[in-house]
Write a protein that holds these residues in place. Sequence first.
Motif, PDB file in Angstrom:
ATOM      1  N   VAL A 105      20.946  27.585 -17.010  1.00 18.38           N
ATOM      2  CA  VAL A 105      21.416  28.915 -17.412  1.00 18.38           C
ATOM      3  C   VAL A 105      22.824  28.756 -17.952  1.00 18.38           C
ATOM      4  O   VAL A 105      23.761  28.514 -17.218  1.00 18.38           O
ATOM      5  CB  VAL A 105      21.369  29.918 -16.237  1.00 18.38           C
ATOM      6  CG1 VAL A 105      22.081  29.418 -15.015  1.00 18.38           C
ATOM      7  CG2 VAL A 105      21.962  31.254 -16.664  1.00 18.38           C
ATOM      8  N   ALA A 109      24.405  33.023 -21.871  1.00 15.31           N
ATOM      9  CA  ALA A 109      23.568  34.150 -21.471  1.00 15.31           C
ATOM     10  C   ALA A 109      24.392  35.213 -20.764  1.00 15.31           C
ATOM     11  O   ALA A 109      24.193  36.412 -20.969  1.00 15.31           O
ATOM     12  CB  ALA A 109      22.442  33.655 -20.567  1.00 15.31           C
ATOM     13  N   ARG A 113      25.251  39.148 -22.128  1.00 13.85           N
ATOM     14  CA  ARG A 113      25.010  40.356 -21.322  1.00 13.85           C
ATOM     15  C   ARG A 113      26.273  41.216 -21.247  1.00 13.85           C
ATOM     16  O   ARG A 113      26.208  42.450 -21.381  1.00 13.85           O
ATOM     17  CB  ARG A 113      24.571  39.947 -19.914  1.00 13.85           C
ATOM     18  CG  ARG A 113      24.271  41.134 -19.019  1.00 13.85           C
ATOM     19  CD  ARG A 113      22.963  41.795 -19.402  1.00 13.85           C
ATOM     20  NE  ARG A 113      22.696  42.942 -18.546  1.00 13.85           N
ATOM     21  CZ  ARG A 113      22.817  44.205 -18.922  1.00 13.85           C
ATOM     22  NH1 ARG A 113      23.173  44.495 -20.152  1.00 13.85           N
ATOM     23  NH2 ARG A 113      22.556  45.179 -18.083  1.00 13.85           N
ATOM     24  N   ARG A 322      18.536  42.811 -15.382  1.00 16.14           N
ATOM     25  CA  ARG A 322      17.896  41.623 -15.932  1.00 16.14           C
ATOM     26  C   ARG A 322      18.796  40.409 -15.860  1.00 16.14           C
ATOM     27  O   ARG A 322      18.350  39.302 -15.662  1.00 16.14           O
ATOM     28  CB  ARG A 322      17.505  41.870 -17.395  1.00 16.14           C
ATOM     29  CG  ARG A 322      16.474  42.944 -17.581  1.00 16.14           C
ATOM     30  CD  ARG A 322      15.866  42.815 -18.956  1.00 16.14           C
ATOM     31  NE  ARG A 322      16.864  42.695 -20.003  1.00 16.14           N
ATOM     32  CZ  ARG A 322      17.384  43.721 -20.648  1.00 16.14           C
ATOM     33  NH1 ARG A 322      17.041  44.954 -20.334  1.00 16.14           N
ATOM     34  NH2 ARG A 322      18.256  43.533 -21.617  1.00 16.14           N
ATOM     35  N   GLY A 323      20.096  40.610 -16.045  1.00 18.46           N
ATOM     36  CA  GLY A 323      20.985  39.458 -16.072  1.00 18.46           C
ATOM     37  C   GLY A 323      20.979  38.688 -14.773  1.00 18.46           C
ATOM     38  O   GLY A 323      20.906  37.469 -14.749  1.00 18.46           O
ATOM     39  N   ALA A 326      17.719  36.695 -14.018  1.00 15.67           N
ATOM     40  CA  ALA A 326      17.591  35.419 -14.722  1.00 15.67           C
ATOM     41  C   ALA A 326      18.354  34.306 -14.022  1.00 15.67           C
ATOM     42  O   ALA A 326      18.118  33.132 -14.282  1.00 15.67           O
ATOM     43  CB  ALA A 326      18.095  35.572 -16.154  1.00 15.67           C
ATOM     44  N   ARG A 604      12.053  39.605 -18.764  1.00 16.92           N
ATOM     45  CA  ARG A 604      12.394  38.739 -17.636  1.00 16.92           C
ATOM     46  C   ARG A 604      11.847  37.328 -17.851  1.00 16.92           C
ATOM     47  O   ARG A 604      12.510  36.330 -17.568  1.00 16.92           O
ATOM     48  CB  ARG A 604      11.834  39.330 -16.340  1.00 16.92           C
ATOM     49  CG  ARG A 604      11.794  38.356 -15.157  1.00 16.92           C
ATOM     50  CD  ARG A 604      13.196  38.005 -14.673  1.00 16.92           C
ATOM     51  NE  ARG A 604      13.177  36.915 -13.723  1.00 16.92           N
ATOM     52  CZ  ARG A 604      13.022  37.069 -12.406  1.00 16.92           C
ATOM     53  NH1 ARG A 604      12.843  38.263 -11.895  1.00 16.92           N
ATOM     54  NH2 ARG A 604      13.055  36.036 -11.600  1.00 16.92           N
ATOM     55  N   GLU A 607      13.846  35.456 -20.461  1.00 17.82           N
ATOM     56  CA  GLU A 607      15.106  34.987 -19.876  1.00 17.82           C
ATOM     57  C   GLU A 607      14.871  33.802 -18.952  1.00 17.82           C
ATOM     58  O   GLU A 607      15.708  32.903 -18.848  1.00 17.82           O
ATOM     59  CB  GLU A 607      15.780  36.138 -19.133  1.00 17.82           C
ATOM     60  CG  GLU A 607      16.326  37.209 -20.069  1.00 17.82           C
ATOM     61  CD  GLU A 607      16.768  38.466 -19.342  1.00 17.82           C
ATOM     62  OE1 GLU A 607      16.410  38.629 -18.152  1.00 17.82           O
ATOM     63  OE2 GLU A 607      17.464  39.293 -19.950  1.00 17.82           O
ATOM     64  N   THR A 612      17.791  34.523 -24.855  1.00 24.38           N
ATOM     65  CA  THR A 612      18.571  35.752 -24.792  1.00 24.38           C
ATOM     66  C   THR A 612      17.905  36.806 -25.665  1.00 24.38           C
ATOM     67  O   THR A 612      17.529  36.528 -26.803  1.00 24.38           O
ATOM     68  CB  THR A 612      20.011  35.508 -25.291  1.00 24.38           C
ATOM     69  OG1 THR A 612      20.619  34.512 -24.466  1.00 24.38           O
ATOM     70  CG2 THR A 612      20.823  36.788 -25.219  1.00 24.38           C
ATOM     71  N   ALA A 628      14.046  37.385 -29.097  1.00 30.54           N
ATOM     72  CA  ALA A 628      14.368  36.500 -27.975  1.00 30.54           C
ATOM     73  C   ALA A 628      14.553  35.085 -28.512  1.00 30.54           C
ATOM     74  O   ALA A 628      13.615  34.508 -29.077  1.00 30.54           O
ATOM     75  CB  ALA A 628      13.265  36.533 -26.923  1.00 30.54           C
TER      76      ALA A 628
END
Length: 661
Positions: A105, A109, A113, A322-323, A326, A604, A607, A612, A628
């Motif tokens: 990650v 990302a 966000r 959502r952030g 992930a 989801r 991610e 992203t 995405a």
Amino acid sequence: MAGAAASLRRHGAAVFGVALLVGAVYVVQKEFRHLSVADIRAAMAALPVSALWIAAGLTVVAYLVLTIYDKLGAIYAGRRVSWPRTMVASFCGYALAHNLGFAAVSGAAVRYRLYSAWGLTPLEIAKVVGFTSLTFGLGGLALGGLVLLVEPEVVPWFGEHLPHWALRLLVVPFWGAVLGYVVLSLFVRRVRVFKYDIDLPGPRMALAQTALATVDVAVTAAIFYALLPAAEGLTFLRFVGIYLAAYAAGILAHVPGGLGVFDGAIMLGLQPYMPAAEVVGALLVFRLYYYIVPLFIAGGLFAGFEVGQRRGVLARVTALGRGTEALEVPAIASLVALAGALLLFMGALPVRGTDAEAWLGRAAALASHFAASVVGSLLLVMAYGLLRRLSIAWWGSLLLLLNAAVVVWARGESWWLWGAVLLTAALLAALRGAFYRDARLTREPLSDQALVPLAAVAVCGISLALVAYSGGPFSDESWWEVVLSREAPWSLRFTVGLTGVLLLVGVVRLLRPARLGVVGWDDGARRRLRALGALAPVQADGAVFGQEQRAGFAFLKRDRIWLALGDPAGDRQDAISAIWRFRDACERAGVDPAFWRVGPDLLRVYEDIGLTAVPLAAPGEEAKHFLACRAERDLQALRQLLPPALQRELPPGRKAAVEAT
């Protein structure tokens, strides 16, 4: 020849990373052979209070310098972002990326966000992310060149095995890249490097980048240096060389936080200057200051931001957005890997008597030492499966963590050690729903390809257990120490080594996801997609179907990007498997996956595979569809798919102002 090159491109980085990790484990077990937990505790207790305060202050300075990265990046992108917002975005992005790994990650990302909520367009955010990534590289090259020129012998291993003149020759490409970047910024606005287009800033900004990055690397190295005891011959410049080499090795190994690889390289580089116990003590405090404490603070800030974006009391209490979702799996996978590293290091420490020996007997106490190295090795493999959301990896990790807690307790270690392992198991158990993929072992019929590794794992596990509980002279050593021991018979060394390798290889084979579902584009594939209700254009490059063949989509092949045409149509659960199959196929082909015009329902999952979601709507409008992609790398190439309002370049006046900065 072309096939070999493609295979090298596809697997070279992974093989190199595994080689670095194996080398690090060898260095660590060699250095730990004459250590004990008591030695490390004594070294940590001996750290002066002044050194702790200096290191803490330098940590704050280091993260403030990283904040300037983002501030300059926003100016470069043509947007003014307030200092408080810049600090939050920079701190959260770097703290999470440092710990969770750039592959799992990335800080990109997190920045997407945050900055998107503050009104920046996707292309502007991409410029900020690209600017910050490039800035760090400039500092490493500038300082690394200086170290190679003045102190080439300090580079771990290479300084002893390569002539100094050869290492000094590396100064030419290091400084040449930095100088070339600054010179190009005078005359060129865009360059293409490794198939990526890079918009260059003005010369003043390029010089500011280089100076800032150099300061950043120097301050971060100073945190560690302040925690080390005084040692003859270990100047700060020499330590910077050791630190840079260790940090680079950690990044190349693709291990979260450089775990194990960074530590092994540091221990190898500092071996001539001080005892291993003092290095380990300083290393643990450095990780606490620069990695662990910022991770918890950044996690809290990011979760608070997500809660603030929600509406309604219930959502504020029960959902974090959502952030944060992930980040769940990469975070728990990192904790499982950390537990594995703890067991590996523990397996390298000699047994000097435990409280459990009186209760369980000497054979069981000695076996716990051997078992620690086996369980630790398996946990590192399980972390790989967790990142791919495999349900079998969830079960395996849970069982191994419980086993690890018993091993730590049987060794008579402190309660907080086995308590931390149990806490990790509890957190993993609470995330059962995040691991929804089936492995070949559970999804497909039991074929020879699955039966052979399954039998190998069972036989190898029993064999290693017999060695551990035999009560022989080598029961108190880790399995790789038995292999390396000159006192052990060759037959035992060969048997244990082969058994250990086969065990790990067998587990990796069992953790392979179900087969890929990529098929060529023909009338049959088109008819199947139409039956599912998916977009089936006349021209496409292939189709992907889920493991149940009840969901699928078409995709196009572009330069280094495969672009899926919409969400998978069909059964939702099978649509998830189709998305992951596409991701695995792209990884095998050495390209990036992207999905065009997807809805909000499966964001989801996108991610989860590292993409992203960029809204396909003008600023201020509600987004119903998204692009995405790996925005920090591919958004510039996919910009023609964005609405006109999001494709804009910087206005001429603003561009001139940015270049003059």
